[in-house]
Enzyme design. Structure first.
Site, PDB file in Angstrom:
ATOM      1  N   ALA B  14       0.824  -1.208   0.000  1.00 52.31           N
ATOM      2  CA  ALA B  14       0.000   0.000   0.000  1.00 52.31           C
ATOM      3  C   ALA B  14       0.859   1.259   0.000  1.00 52.31           C
ATOM      4  O   ALA B  14       0.586   2.224   0.688  1.00 52.31           O
ATOM      5  CB  ALA B  14      -0.958  -0.005   1.187  1.00 52.31           C
ATOM      6  N   PHE B 117      16.433  18.523 -12.111  1.00 47.97           N
ATOM      7  CA  PHE B 117      16.764  17.251 -11.480  1.00 47.97           C
ATOM      8  C   PHE B 117      17.793  16.515 -12.320  1.00 47.97           C
ATOM      9  O   PHE B 117      17.887  16.741 -13.528  1.00 47.97           O
ATOM     10  CB  PHE B 117      15.504  16.397 -11.304  1.00 47.97           C
ATOM     11  CG  PHE B 117      15.307  15.956  -9.877  1.00 47.97           C
ATOM     12  CD1 PHE B 117      14.713  16.786  -8.964  1.00 47.97           C
ATOM     13  CD2 PHE B 117      15.758  14.711  -9.456  1.00 47.97           C
ATOM     14  CE1 PHE B 117      14.557  16.401  -7.643  1.00 47.97           C
ATOM     15  CE2 PHE B 117      15.608  14.309  -8.150  1.00 47.97           C
ATOM     16  CZ  PHE B 117      15.005  15.150  -7.238  1.00 47.97           C
ATOM     17  N   GLN B 237      20.677   0.819  -7.760  1.00 49.67           N
ATOM     18  CA  GLN B 237      21.160   2.200  -7.739  1.00 49.67           C
ATOM     19  C   GLN B 237      21.715   2.606  -6.376  1.00 49.67           C
ATOM     20  O   GLN B 237      21.057   2.400  -5.356  1.00 49.67           O
ATOM     21  CB  GLN B 237      20.016   3.142  -8.099  1.00 49.67           C
ATOM     22  CG  GLN B 237      20.411   4.609  -8.064  1.00 49.67           C
ATOM     23  CD  GLN B 237      19.369   5.488  -8.713  1.00 49.67           C
ATOM     24  OE1 GLN B 237      18.398   5.883  -8.076  1.00 49.67           O
ATOM     25  NE2 GLN B 237      19.540   5.772  -9.988  1.00 49.67           N
ATOM     26  N   HIS B 239      22.511   5.880  -4.505  1.00 48.28           N
ATOM     27  CA  HIS B 239      22.259   7.321  -4.582  1.00 48.28           C
ATOM     28  C   HIS B 239      23.475   8.050  -4.039  1.00 48.28           C
ATOM     29  O   HIS B 239      24.004   7.674  -2.993  1.00 48.28           O
ATOM     30  CB  HIS B 239      21.013   7.653  -3.754  1.00 48.28           C
ATOM     31  CG  HIS B 239      20.484   9.034  -3.980  1.00 48.28           C
ATOM     32  ND1 HIS B 239      21.168  10.159  -3.580  1.00 48.28           N
ATOM     33  CD2 HIS B 239      19.349   9.478  -4.573  1.00 48.28           C
ATOM     34  CE1 HIS B 239      20.460  11.231  -3.909  1.00 48.28           C
ATOM     35  NE2 HIS B 239      19.359  10.852  -4.514  1.00 48.28           N
ATOM     36  N   LEU B 249      18.559   9.463   3.026  1.00 45.97           N
ATOM     37  CA  LEU B 249      18.594  10.161   1.748  1.00 45.97           C
ATOM     38  C   LEU B 249      18.574  11.676   1.915  1.00 45.97           C
ATOM     39  O   LEU B 249      17.775  12.225   2.664  1.00 45.97           O
ATOM     40  CB  LEU B 249      17.365   9.736   0.927  1.00 45.97           C
ATOM     41  CG  LEU B 249      17.270  10.336  -0.464  1.00 45.97           C
ATOM     42  CD1 LEU B 249      18.364   9.780  -1.354  1.00 45.97           C
ATOM     43  CD2 LEU B 249      15.902  10.037  -1.050  1.00 45.97           C
ATOM     44  N   GLU B 252      18.315  14.731  -4.345  1.00 51.31           N
ATOM     45  CA  GLU B 252      18.949  15.397  -5.474  1.00 51.31           C
ATOM     46  C   GLU B 252      18.372  16.795  -5.678  1.00 51.31           C
ATOM     47  O   GLU B 252      18.980  17.627  -6.345  1.00 51.31           O
ATOM     48  CB  GLU B 252      18.614  14.530  -6.698  1.00 51.31           C
ATOM     49  CG  GLU B 252      19.555  14.578  -7.835  1.00 51.31           C
ATOM     50  CD  GLU B 252      19.230  13.415  -8.768  1.00 51.31           C
ATOM     51  OE1 GLU B 252      19.370  12.253  -8.365  1.00 51.31           O
ATOM     52  OE2 GLU B 252      18.813  13.694  -9.905  1.00 51.31           O
ATOM     53  N   ARG B 283      22.729   9.486 -11.374  1.00 49.25           N
ATOM     54  CA  ARG B 283      23.215   9.065 -10.063  1.00 49.25           C
ATOM     55  C   ARG B 283      24.381   8.086 -10.113  1.00 49.25           C
ATOM     56  O   ARG B 283      25.289   8.154  -9.287  1.00 49.25           O
ATOM     57  CB  ARG B 283      22.058   8.447  -9.280  1.00 49.25           C
ATOM     58  CG  ARG B 283      21.035   9.495  -8.908  1.00 49.25           C
ATOM     59  CD  ARG B 283      19.778   8.894  -8.354  1.00 49.25           C
ATOM     60  NE  ARG B 283      18.868   9.968  -7.952  1.00 49.25           N
ATOM     61  CZ  ARG B 283      17.636   9.756  -7.486  1.00 49.25           C
ATOM     62  NH1 ARG B 283      17.173   8.527  -7.385  1.00 49.25           N
ATOM     63  NH2 ARG B 283      16.879  10.770  -7.137  1.00 49.25           N
ATOM     64  N   HIS B 350      19.975   2.504  -2.787  1.00 48.01           N
ATOM     65  CA  HIS B 350      18.749   3.291  -2.849  1.00 48.01           C
ATOM     66  C   HIS B 350      17.598   2.625  -3.592  1.00 48.01           C
ATOM     67  O   HIS B 350      16.463   2.635  -3.113  1.00 48.01           O
ATOM     68  CB  HIS B 350      19.081   4.625  -3.509  1.00 48.01           C
ATOM     69  CG  HIS B 350      17.936   5.599  -3.565  1.00 48.01           C
ATOM     70  ND1 HIS B 350      17.246   5.981  -2.439  1.00 48.01           N
ATOM     71  CD2 HIS B 350      17.377   6.265  -4.601  1.00 48.01           C
ATOM     72  CE1 HIS B 350      16.293   6.842  -2.793  1.00 48.01           C
ATOM     73  NE2 HIS B 350      16.342   7.017  -4.087  1.00 48.01           N
ATOM     74  N   ARG B 392      18.087   4.344 -12.869  1.00 43.79           N
ATOM     75  CA  ARG B 392      16.881   5.175 -12.869  1.00 43.79           C
ATOM     76  C   ARG B 392      17.242   6.648 -12.710  1.00 43.79           C
ATOM     77  O   ARG B 392      18.109   6.995 -11.922  1.00 43.79           O
ATOM     78  CB  ARG B 392      15.965   4.758 -11.722  1.00 43.79           C
ATOM     79  CG  ARG B 392      14.751   5.654 -11.570  1.00 43.79           C
ATOM     80  CD  ARG B 392      13.788   5.166 -10.527  1.00 43.79           C
ATOM     81  NE  ARG B 392      14.259   5.244  -9.157  1.00 43.79           N
ATOM     82  CZ  ARG B 392      14.400   6.372  -8.468  1.00 43.79           C
ATOM     83  NH1 ARG B 392      14.136   7.535  -9.024  1.00 43.79           N
ATOM     84  NH2 ARG B 392      14.821   6.335  -7.215  1.00 43.79           N
TER      85      ARG B 392
END
Lengths: 232, 577
Positions: B14, B117, B237, B239, B249, B252, B283, B350, B392
């Site tokens: 969810a 970004f 990935q 980060h 985190l 970015e 990244r 990440h 990604r």
């Protein structure tokens, strides 16, 4: 350093009442209380039970009573508390096991204030326009992570579990003051209930407890004013 | 006898993908959402920076540029048909969220504001573009809340704190799931015509990670154990900007707003690695650049093992308005004031680009030729469409969950409307009951936490940003040892109610399975592409490796196969920024 960690424990399958257990936990000042709880669970007693997920203060799983104040275990560090730390489950919600409470009454109150945008006008092809000022009007209350720290710090809620509590009112505020919303009247009707905003006694416990820094008491006052003047 | 439930569609998880799927599915058929967390605790809520869509609200943009950036950012392993769909549908997905009440930041004329970004450019790489729609630095939180609010409004049926531990298949199609209820310790069988997995990632196989404790890959692992292959598991990935030591985190968005990475000399070193877009390079490139600085002796701190994220030159009002949370994290956890000094950061595990293989309709495809497993769907981080390829781009995860969550919900419900329930035995929970009894009955032995800690340390050191045949082979062997130790892990909590000790042990088993798929896939891929960097094979090799990996769990070990990448309009080129 070593921390003396005292935890109020309760196993519903074997205990008739909660009791305290004390653990000596090696720690450094930058550790989170959650790190101490994990140390116990992972090295001493696997049955110590608590909720947690993100571990950096955004998911709202690990609100608990820490040295007498409602805090997120992942957002309070040892250096703020010293070497004597006592951890208990939130008050005012049914105790399920150790630091876990039954959250259902809390979410029931939340759901009852229509916590969603109400606007039946046909939507435009693109975005509904909203000025930066209109957006700022409800910014503070969008930060809520539903951790229940505010509601379970409220003396009115302790005495009357039917009271909606601060978190539900915060989430009503978030929509009442959103320029795109058309449900203020409906929502204010709900909050005008005998278990609604009027039970607030402005003790500010909720504002002190909020790990997101939301001005909870102010939000409740704004909802009260909106009810009095029927104008947002 | 376990409790039985019957639905048209069950959605597992969810977070953003599951909640978006539920909105579509619930109005088309009887739907249950089963989640091991209360929905608002899901890790979508930790996403910060934004959701890209070529709205062109603040400068010229179009979805074709977005598609190109996504394909190039993914180092050409992206299935281009899927990326086109995602970037085209992004625009309506953003408006759709806005209409649901999403509190996006606004421009002075009341439109949705947009910011820069990493890897998002105009005119196919000529310079950065303002494409990310955002709500301060809590965009994921606001998307999660908004989608949950809509589900409350529409009366969606939730089973909160239910852990799905097994997938039921019958006659070659999905038939339901079995879930463990945390509060009681009871098992529940959910019969369903369609099953949607939307359980998120599995970053907890690494030690330094931005991922929540809950992210143990339960969905992919139960599918994998039931014969579904895992796609592109070697692409994970890292980060660039995790809070030093913790991995929390730091978005970015900090660099999108003008933040700069600096080494111990104070040098803005990204200018040497990506002259055109500097700190806004993708990244994988930024993470490797950081480690290059550290390896060459320009790391900061007592161990010379971190660099700084510097936002001290930004307007303090901009920091308060647009980056309040991440600056608060730096203050809370490191005692650093970002308005005055650099924040120590290091790369952090990440995001899983790989996962359960699906097509663009979110249907699970169970082999290299695209055969659909009827009734089984996946969306979000647990799935591999593949829109992210080998790496990604920032913001494309929030986009992915909304676009493909919606598609999963629609298609799962439509499928359910056209079929009957598959035949199942009266109580199909036998395998799971035996597993739970065996786990709970073990004598005092290893602690799950010790095995997990060794898994995480090993994965950081041997299957992280830099990989070699030697390291991966060592990790593969180590996984064998960890698996033996896992067989002796002891569940100390013997109670039925809220037995998180038992569940942590089961989750560790999921992580071990998926780590093995990752390491074996990574060892086989003798090239470097996106997030998978082999020091012994430092170049991308399109001739041999422009293909997706599929890994099956079999009794004889992991079996690998490969399938082609869908290429529509962008032929692979050298990746320079």
């Amino acid at each position: 350093m070593d921390v003396t960690l005292k935890v109020r424990r309760f196993n519903p399958e074997t205990d008739s009442a909660p009791h305290y257990e004390t653990y000596q936990v090696p720690a450094n000042p930058m550790d989170r209380v959650l790190d101490l709880l994990h140390y116990v669970k992972w090295n001493i007693d696997g049955s110590l039970t608590f909720r947690r997920s993100c571990a950096h203060g955004v998911c709202g799983s690990d609100a608990m009573l820490i040295n007498g104040a409602n805090r997120l275990a992942c957002k309070v560090l040892v250096r703020e508390l010293g070497d004597q730390i006592t951890v208990e489950a939130l008050r005012g919600l049914p105790l399920a096991k150790d630091l876990v409470v039954d959250m259902e009454p809390f979410f029931r109150s939340y759901r009852s204030v229509l916590p969603h945008l109400i606007n039946d006008e046909p939507a435009p092809d693109k975005e509904r326009r909203q000025s930066p000022e209109e957006r700022a009007r409800y910014d503070d209350t969008t930060k809520c992570i539903l951790c229940a720290a505010c509601t379970t710090s409220c003396p009115v809620f302790w005495a009357d579990e039917e009271y909606f509590g601060p978190a539900a009112i915060v989430n009503a505020h978030r929509f009442i003051f959103d320029s795109r919303d058309r449900g203020a009247a409906q929502r204010l009707e709900v909050l005008n209930d005998k278990e609604g905003v009027w039970r607030c006694r402005t003790t500010f416990n909720c504002t002190d407890a909020c790990p997101r820094g939301i001005k909870v008491t102010q939000a409740i006052q704004e909802v009260k004013r909106a009810l009095l003047f029927r104008k947002v | 006898m376990t409790e039985q439930h019957t639905y048209d569609v069950v959605i597992v998880g969810a977070g953003g993908a599951g909640l978006r799927a539920a909105l579509e599915s619930s109005r088309r058929g009887r739907t249950a959402v089963i989640s091991k967390l209360y929905p608002t605790r899901s890790h979508t809520g930790a996403a910060q920076g934004g959701m890209c869509a070529a709205l062109a609200n603040v400068e010229e943009d179009n979805w074709e540029w977005h598609t190109f950036d996504t394909v190039k950012g993914g180092d050409y392993l992206v299935d281009q048909d899927a990326a086109e769909i995602m970037c085209r549908e992004a625009i309506d997905a953003v408006y759709d969220l806005e209409h649901m009440g999403m509190p996006f930041n606004r421009t002075p004329d009341g439109k949705i504001d947009q910011r820069r970004f990493g890897g998002h450019t105009h005119h196919h790489g000529q310079g950065p573009v303002r494409r990310s729609c955002f709500a301060a630095d809590r965009t994921g939180h606001m998307i999660l809340q908004t989608l949950y609010q809509q589900n409350v409004k529409h009366g969606t049926t939730f089973f909160d704190e239910f852990y799905v531990l097994d997938l039921l298949l019958a006659d070659g199609r999905a038939a339901g799931v079995i879930a463990y209820e945390l509060a009681t310790g009871e098992l529940h069988v959910f019969r369903a015509k369609s099953v949607v997995f939307a359980t998120g990632g599995f970053g907890k196989m690494f030690r330094v990670t931005s991922n929540a404790h809950a992210l143990t890959g339960d969905g992919p692992a139960v599918c994998y154990r039931r014969g579904v292959p895992m796609e592109d598991m070697e692409f994970f990935q890292f980060h660039p900007t995790g809070l030093y030591g913790l991995g929390v985190l730091l978005s970015e968005a900090a660099r999108g707003e003008g933040g700069i990475l600096r080494n111990s000399d104070g040098e803005a070193f990204m200018a040497r690695y990506a002259p055109t877009i500097k700190d806004l390079a993708p990244r994988d490139m930024v993470s490797r650049a950081i480690y290059s600085e550290i390896r060459e002796g320009r790391g900061a701190g007592p161990k010379a093992d971190y660099v700084y994220l510097d936002v001290s030159h930004l307007d303090p009002d901009v920091i308060d308005a647009k980056l309040p949370d991440i600056t608060d994290f730096a203050r809370t956890y490191l005692g650093v004031e970002p308005k005055q000094e650099g924040v120590p950061i290091q790369p952090t595990a990440h995001y899983a680009m790989g996962g359960i293989p699906t097509n663009v309709d979110a249907e699970v495809v169970a082999d290299a030729s695209g055969t659909v497993l009827p009734g089984l769907y996946a969306a979000g981080e647990c799935a591999c469409v593949s829109v992210h390829g080998a790496n990604r781009l920032g913001t494309n995860s929030l986009l992915d969950i909304v676009v493909f969550g919606r598609r999963a919900g629609t298609h799962a419900a439509e499928h359910a409307a056209g079929v009957d329930h598959a035949d199942l035995p009266d109580d199909p929970s036998g395998d799971l009951v035996r597993m739970l009894e065996e786990l709970s009955g073990r004598p005092e032995g290893e602690r799950a936490a010790a095995v997990r800690a060794d898994l995480q340390t090993g994965m950081d050191e041997k299957a992280g940003v830099y990989r070699t045949e030697t390291l991966l082979k060592e990790m593969e062997d180590e996984l064998g040892t960890l698996r033996e130790r896992y067989g002796r892990v002891w569940v100390q909590d013997r109670s039925k109610r809220y037995n998180t000790d038992l569940l942590e042990t089961i989750e560790l088993g999921f992580l071990l399975d998926l780590a093995e798929a990752l390491v074996v896939s990574a060892r086989a891929r003798e090239e470097s592409r996106g997030g998978h960097y082999r020091e012994d094979f430092p170049a991308r090799d399109d001739k041999k490796w422009l293909k997706h990996t599929l890994a099956w769990k079999t009794d004889g070990g992991i079996k690998l196969d490969y399938k082609p990448v869908v290429i529509t309009r962008y032929q692979p080129m050298e990746r320079k920024y």
